[in-house]
Design a protein around this motif. Sequence first.
Motif, PDB file in Angstrom:
ATOM      1  N   GLU A 177      53.301  38.042  26.925  1.00 16.88           N
ATOM      2  CA  GLU A 177      54.495  38.441  27.706  1.00 16.88           C
ATOM      3  C   GLU A 177      54.724  37.528  28.911  1.00 16.88           C
ATOM      4  N   ALA A 178      53.705  36.679  29.246  1.00 19.56           N
ATOM      5  CA  ALA A 178      53.848  35.783  30.411  1.00 19.56           C
ATOM      6  C   ALA A 178      54.132  34.353  29.955  1.00 19.56           C
ATOM      7  N   ARG A 179      54.431  34.209  28.663  1.00 21.59           N
ATOM      8  CA  ARG A 179      54.531  32.862  28.111  1.00 21.59           C
ATOM      9  C   ARG A 179      55.762  32.108  28.605  1.00 21.59           C
ATOM     10  N   ALA A 185      47.470  33.140  32.757  1.00 24.62           N
ATOM     11  CA  ALA A 185      48.792  33.587  33.189  1.00 24.62           C
ATOM     12  C   ALA A 185      49.011  34.985  32.631  1.00 24.62           C
ATOM     13  N   ALA A 186      49.546  35.881  33.473  1.00 30.60           N
ATOM     14  CA  ALA A 186      49.784  37.258  33.031  1.00 30.60           C
ATOM     15  C   ALA A 186      50.905  37.863  33.869  1.00 30.60           C
ATOM     16  N   LEU A 187      51.399  39.032  33.440  1.00 28.05           N
ATOM     17  CA  LEU A 187      52.402  39.748  34.236  1.00 28.05           C
ATOM     18  C   LEU A 187      51.697  40.884  34.965  1.00 28.05           C
ATOM     19  N   LEU A 196      49.671  33.465  38.027  1.00 31.48           N
ATOM     20  CA  LEU A 196      48.992  32.321  37.425  1.00 31.48           C
ATOM     21  C   LEU A 196      47.714  32.081  38.228  1.00 31.48           C
ATOM     22  N   THR A 197      46.567  32.002  37.544  1.00 25.96           N
ATOM     23  CA  THR A 197      45.328  31.759  38.299  1.00 25.96           C
ATOM     24  C   THR A 197      44.595  30.542  37.754  1.00 25.96           C
ATOM     25  N   VAL A 198      43.952  29.827  38.672  1.00 23.25           N
ATOM     26  CA  VAL A 198      43.104  28.688  38.292  1.00 23.25           C
ATOM     27  C   VAL A 198      41.736  28.964  38.908  1.00 23.25           C
ATOM     28  N   ARG A 199      40.745  29.178  38.034  1.00 24.55           N
ATOM     29  CA  ARG A 199      39.382  29.475  38.517  1.00 24.55           C
ATOM     30  C   ARG A 199      38.454  28.332  38.175  1.00 24.55           C
ATOM     31  N   ASP A 200      37.402  28.226  38.964  1.00 27.96           N
ATOM     32  CA  ASP A 200      36.372  27.238  38.598  1.00 27.96           C
ATOM     33  C   ASP A 200      35.000  27.801  38.929  1.00 27.96           C
ATOM     34  N   THR A 201      33.991  27.065  38.556  1.00 28.49           N
ATOM     35  CA  THR A 201      32.625  27.523  38.841  1.00 28.49           C
ATOM     36  C   THR A 201      31.963  26.597  39.863  1.00 28.49           C
ATOM     37  N   GLY A 202      32.821  26.022  40.709  1.00 26.29           N
ATOM     38  CA  GLY A 202      32.324  25.088  41.730  1.00 26.29           C
ATOM     39  C   GLY A 202      31.750  25.802  42.945  1.00 26.29           C
TER      40      GLY A 202
END
Length: 421
Positions: free
Chosen positions: A304-306, A340-342, A349-355
């Motif tokens: 649905e967030a496409r 990405a989600a509603l 929109l999220t950007v995660r890392d393991t830093g």
Amino acid sequence: MSSLVLAALAGAAIATIVALVLLSRDHQRRAARAGAIEAVARRYALGDLSRPAPDYGDDELGAVARAMDAAVQELGRRLGGLERDRARMEAILASMVEGVLVVDEQGRLQLVNEAARQMLKLEREASGRPYVEAIRHPGIVQQLGRALSGEAVEGLEFSLAAERNRTLVSRVAPVVAAGRGAVLVLHDITDLRKADQIRRDFVANVSHELRTPLTAIKGYAEALMDEPDDEEARQRFLEIIHRHAARMERLVQELLRLARLDAGQEAVEYAPCDIQALVSSVMADFEPLIAEKHQHADAAVAPEARVLVVDPAKMHDILRNLVENAVNYTPDGGTITVSAALEADRHVLTVRDTGPGLPEEDLTRVFERFYRVDKSRARPGGTGLGLAIVKHLVQVMGGTVTAANQRGGGAVFTVRLPLRT
Ligand code: ADP
């Protein structure tokens, strides 16, 4: 005595009695009217001018009462006008952001508006007190003293000990009308001074950021001018010069972009954007670096967030910046996840890392220009402007961006955008 004389005497006596009766009735009526007039005067004295005046009568007493009544009514109208003016002035003074304070000839505070009370931390009952007792700032006391003795006084910039980070300016002028006195006006210029400081820091930062590559370019260009025989060294110097020139170019481009965004000169062109395709293309751009660092990249776009109506070019730049940071600041073998989600009426929109994540106190500061968490850890190609640009780009599309740390470690950047049709 003749009967004629007797009759005349009796007639005179009757006439006298009738006259006396008539006189006494008239006197009673006058006394009653005088009492009514006195009652009206008492009501007026208590400030009640509202009810209509009674019929005062047509004689001299009535005429005097009417004249007095008209005078009182006129005075009442004028007093009402003055009262309205005073209320209006008080309302204006109370709603002013500037502090206003008036001192009379005897050095007493005649008027202190709410803003002045707060700025100078004055007590509620300051009005009526001598200003030298009520005001604790020696500079202002001196300014008022000089103005009261008729001197021209210069403006004063100051901060109170209780509020060091607030900058105020006070200006005093003598009052000449209606007895001598002085009026003091206070302005809060904290924001102005902060903006000044930000501008100064910015210029210092730009100069510093440009000096580093310039020094390298100059040094290696001089080395080249010495015409080294070693072809390999020449090639290496040229590459270094090229790399630093590219860095300067990027810095200048990003500065110009920030200036355009600041001035609202970048148009926003909304169109449907395929978020899934966008994420894949940005990930693909970093594929070589991700492979080199043996990192893992994941993408999870909810169906649905496409498709989202945004400025696709700006959306691309936002995602590119966040993914570039995640890849760069995450050590080898880490994982980068874009999702990405509603969520209610927002696209998230999220950007995660393991830093290494970000120190808590830097979570909001990382969006400032040139702010770097750890200068020694700054990546070589970085300008310190990427997140400032991201913040602007998100804002022009009506959204927000935040930075946080994940429980298990690593940073997470979240962009929330309003849904459009
Ligand atoms: P830079 O060009 O230095 O990357 P940015 O504005 O993109 O500038 O980022 C500002 C600072 O925020 C970086 O210097 C870095 O210290 C920190 N930062 C940004 N992204 C991350 C991340 N994913 N993990 C850890 N620190 C980060």
